[in-house]
Write a protein that holds these residues in place. Structure first.
Motif, mmCIF file in Angstrom:
data_model
loop_
_atom_site.group_PDB
_atom_site.id
_atom_site.type_symbol
_atom_site.label_atom_id
_atom_site.label_comp_id
_atom_site.label_asym_id
_atom_site.label_seq_id
_atom_site.Cartn_x
_atom_site.Cartn_y
_atom_site.Cartn_z
ATOM 1 N N LEU A 122 0.846 -1.202 0.000
ATOM 2 C CA LEU A 122 0.000 0.000 0.000
ATOM 3 C C LEU A 122 0.881 1.252 0.000
ATOM 4 C CD1 LEU A 122 -2.913 0.989 0.012
ATOM 5 C CD2 LEU A 122 -2.853 0.917 2.516
ATOM 6 N N LYS A 123 1.976 1.217 0.739
ATOM 7 C CA LYS A 123 2.916 2.351 0.754
ATOM 8 C C LYS A 123 3.545 2.542 -0.621
ATOM 9 C CE LYS A 123 4.078 1.782 5.664
ATOM 10 N NZ LYS A 123 5.144 1.397 6.632
ATOM 11 N N TYR A 124 3.953 1.414 -1.235
ATOM 12 C CA TYR A 124 4.518 1.489 -2.586
ATOM 13 C C TYR A 124 3.484 2.039 -3.571
ATOM 14 C CZ TYR A 124 8.542 -1.474 -1.258
ATOM 15 O OH TYR A 124 9.685 -1.984 -0.692
ATOM 16 N N LEU A 125 2.241 1.616 -3.403
ATOM 17 C CA LEU A 125 1.150 2.049 -4.290
ATOM 18 C C LEU A 125 0.957 3.561 -4.213
ATOM 19 C CD1 LEU A 125 -1.244 1.369 -6.157
ATOM 20 C CD2 LEU A 125 -2.599 0.894 -4.102
ATOM 21 N N VAL A 126 0.960 4.091 -2.998
ATOM 22 C CA VAL A 126 0.816 5.545 -2.810
ATOM 23 C C VAL A 126 1.990 6.281 -3.445
ATOM 24 C CG1 VAL A 126 0.750 7.389 -1.092
ATOM 25 C CG2 VAL A 126 -0.584 5.304 -0.730
ATOM 26 N N LEU A 127 3.197 5.760 -3.251
ATOM 27 C CA LEU A 127 4.391 6.385 -3.824
ATOM 28 C C LEU A 127 4.339 6.380 -5.347
ATOM 29 C CD1 LEU A 127 7.204 7.612 -3.515
ATOM 30 C CD2 LEU A 127 8.134 5.283 -3.348
ATOM 31 N N ALA A 128 3.968 5.214 -5.919
ATOM 32 C CA ALA A 128 3.861 5.118 -7.384
ATOM 33 C C ALA A 128 2.821 6.089 -7.918
ATOM 34 C CB ALA A 128 3.519 3.684 -7.793
ATOM 35 N N ASN A 129 1.729 6.229 -7.180
ATOM 36 C CA ASN A 129 0.659 7.137 -7.578
ATOM 37 C C ASN A 129 1.142 8.588 -7.567
ATOM 38 O OD1 ASN A 129 -2.253 7.619 -8.145
ATOM 39 N ND2 ASN A 129 -2.115 8.759 -6.232
#
Length: 247
Positions: A233-240
């Motif tokens: 989820l942290k990676y997802l936010v960063l990618a976003n």
């Protein structure tokens, strides 16, 4: 457990030297009781007696597979790593004789995970080679019919290559695993594969592709109830954020 153990042992005594289904069932319950009591050496000795029933064909192949699967599930959440390793290796020694490919594969995968957890990467690589060979067709190529097993092997190898920072092999494994269309793997397996893809795309600056893979990884980890979902989820936010897009 002590009283239950005594009761099951009395069933074995009543059975005598002959091997039958009631003795087999009693031994299975004895294994569980001894495991709960933490008497690992006795449990393994009793388990070997149970495997003797399978060698002697005292029970049907279906009954033996079901019993071993239940015992594998029963002990698999233990943190007694040395015991688990011996338990899986004992199981594999009998499965080599009985030619039960499905049970052999599942047990070998569990042993491979133990090698990863103990960071015995040399042993893990040897086990992975055996797993790969089990999914080859007669011409030496990967058997397309074994897509589910292949994805599980790829996920294990991805875990290993991530620890070893072998980025070239990771990219190859991700590409090959995404080409398999006939598999129905456990969501945790898909989580490992899609997380690998997300990290790979991030390193290449492909934020949209990274966002897609991290989202799929998060979904699968969440479905499996795996704690790695938080990291994804942290990676997802960063990618976003890097893609400057809105969810």
């Amino acid at each position: 457990p002590e009283k239950a153990l005594a009761g099951f042992l009395s069933v074995l005594e009543a059975e005598g030297p002959a091997k039958g289904k009631w003795g087999f069932k009693a031994l299975k319950q004895c294994c569980k009781a001894l495991f709960v009591l933490g008497r690992d050496a006795e449990m393994l000795s009793t388990y070997q007696r149970l495997l003797g029933y399978i060698q002697a064909a005292a029970v049907t192949p279906n009954a033996s597979e079901k019993a071993i699967n239940k015992l594998l599930d029963f002990v698999s959440n233990s943190n007694r790593i040395d015991f688990l390793e011996r338990f899986y290796e004992t199981t594999l020694s009998i499965l080599a004789e009985t030619k039960n490919e499905r049970l052999w594969f599942n047990t070998t995968v569990k042993l491979c995970r133990i090698a990863f957890e103990t960071r015995d990467f040399a042993k893990m690589q040897r086990i992975l080679k055996d797993l790969h060979r089990s999914c080859e067709s007669k011409d030496g190529h990967e058997d397309a019919k074994k897509g589910t097993q292949l994805q599980e092997i790829y996920a294990l190898e991805i875990m290993l290559c991530t620890e070893q920072k072998n980025h070239k092999r990771l990219k190859e494994l991700y590409t090959r695993s995404m080409q398999i269309k006939s598999a129905i793997p456990h969501p945790r397996i898909l989580g490992v594969i899609r997380e690998c893809g997300g990290k790979m795309h991030m390193s290449e600056g492909e934020w949209d592709k990274a966002h897609t893979d991290f989202f799929e990884a998060f979904k699968n980890y969440d479905e499996a109830g795996h704690p790695q979902r938080i990291q994804c989820l942290k990676y997802l936010v960063l990618a976003n954020m890097l893609a400057m897009s809105k969810i």
